[in-house]
Enzyme design. Structure first.
Site, PDB file in Angstrom:
ATOM      1  N   HIS A 108       9.974  -0.461   8.538  1.00  0.00           N
ATOM      2  CA  HIS A 108       9.128  -1.626   8.803  1.00  0.00           C
ATOM      3  C   HIS A 108       9.095  -2.615   7.634  1.00  0.00           C
ATOM      4  CE1 HIS A 108       7.404   0.192  12.420  1.00  0.00           C
ATOM      5  NE2 HIS A 108       7.134   1.287  11.727  1.00  0.00           N
TER       6      HIS A 108
ATOM      7  N   ASP B  85       0.846  -1.201   0.000  1.00  0.00           N
ATOM      8  CA  ASP B  85       0.000   0.000   0.000  1.00  0.00           C
ATOM      9  C   ASP B  85       0.883   1.254   0.000  1.00  0.00           C
ATOM     10  OD1 ASP B  85       0.925  -0.529   2.576  1.00  0.00           O
ATOM     11  OD2 ASP B  85      -0.833   0.323   3.561  1.00  0.00           O
TER      12      ASP B  85
END
Length: 316
Positions: free
Chosen positions: A242, A9
């Site tokens: 991340h 995303d």
């Protein structure tokens, strides 16, 4: 070569992870599937096409349906304070990108690509698990054909980042995450327990950009807004990488320590989106973790070596 479908995303840290996958010599990026999260599905898909164009990525892009596994959960707000209004750090991404999308929806792209490459495809999912859950719903047998699933998400022995209990990717579609964790495929969860220990400093990114200006100049521009946000969470000027951690796990799993056991995701209540593992090393009375496959959750990381591999790959 590792054949990879990147479910993403984009998203600032997604962009760094995508460049890692594109650059690494042992990775064959065979598809990019988009999901909502850091921005709307329209924006994340546009961003994936933009990065594909700017970095010369050959993999096709397939757009997700833009809805959660439980349609009542569809969000109305996006984390613009983290990723910017355009999802890529407010660098003014063009409204339209002159590249075609794959005609298939993301979940069907996953199904057909996995079936065309049985036992060879790794799914790396760094957003909501919606596309993976819809693929399983339509064709449950693909679980036996996927090589492995690597997820960036979850928090086991540390607090979440969207609530005290939950990490944002899992919290955004917990029902989908629970389906994915409980499916009969190999899952590795790379969550906040390890990702919060990996920080790309602003100066470090500038030094890398000086070595490879063509691709890293764009990544550096995208990342500045994100680094500004993370100023309240890390000691030095930097960003937590991340999503790149999940990609590094693919090629260097020895840099991580894992715990094995069935994993469930809480859906509802004040712990909505919490990830809970029943360790294989512990016995419990019969319960809701029984008869589920043992999955792996990352609980330790050699952060220095992970960052060194990330540096090396980004400047290739």
């Amino acid at each position: 070569m590792h054949k990879v479908i990147f479910d993403t995303d984009p998203g600032v840290d997604d962009a760094m992870a995508l460049l890692f996958l594109h650059n690494h010599p042992e990775i064959d990026l065979i598809g990019i599937t988009t999901v909502f999260g850091n921005a709307s599905i329209e924006t994340t898909t546009r961003n994936a096409l933009f990065l594909k164009r700017e970095w010369g990525i050959g993999a096709p892009v397939a757009k997700g349906d833009g809805k959660t596994y439980n349609p009542m959960r569809n969000p109305i707000d996006w984390p613009v304070m983290i990723h910017g209004h355009d999802g890529l750090g407010n660098i003014d991404v063009p409204d339209t990108i002159d590249l075609p999308l794959d005609p298939r929806p993301a979940h069907r792209f996953i199904i057909e690509t996995v079936r065309a490459n049985p036992g060879e495809v790794t799914l790396i999912a760094v957003g909501r698990m919606s596309n993976l859950a819809y693929a399983l719903k339509e064709d449950p047998d693909i679980a036996g054909l996927v090589k492995q699933v690597i997820i960036m998400g979850g928090a086991f022995d540390v607090p979440g980042n969207i609530t005290p209990a939950a990490e944002a990717n899992i919290h955004g579609d917990p029902e989908a995450a629970d389906v994915v964790m409980g499916a009969a495929w190999k899952v590795v969860v790379v969550g906040l327990d390890v990702t919060m220990k990996t920080v790309m400093l602003r100066k470090r990114l500038a030094d890398l950009t000086a070595q490879n200006g063509k691709h890293l100049k764009l990544l550096s521009d995208i990342s500045q807004f994100y680094i500004d946000f993370y100023g309240q969470h890390v000691k030095d000027e930097g960003m937590v990488v991340h999503d790149s951690c999940a990609c590094v796990y693919l090629v260097a799993p020895e840099l991580f320590t894992t715990c094995s056991g069935a994993i469930r995701v809480v859906a509802g209540g004040i712990a909505d989106g919490q990830t809970i593992q029943k360790p294989d090393s512990r016995g419990f009375p019969p319960g809701n973790w029984d008869d589920l496959p043992s999955q792996h959750a990352c609980i330790g990381i050699d952060a220095e070596k992970v960052m060194a591999l990330l540096d090396e790959t980004l400047v290739r």
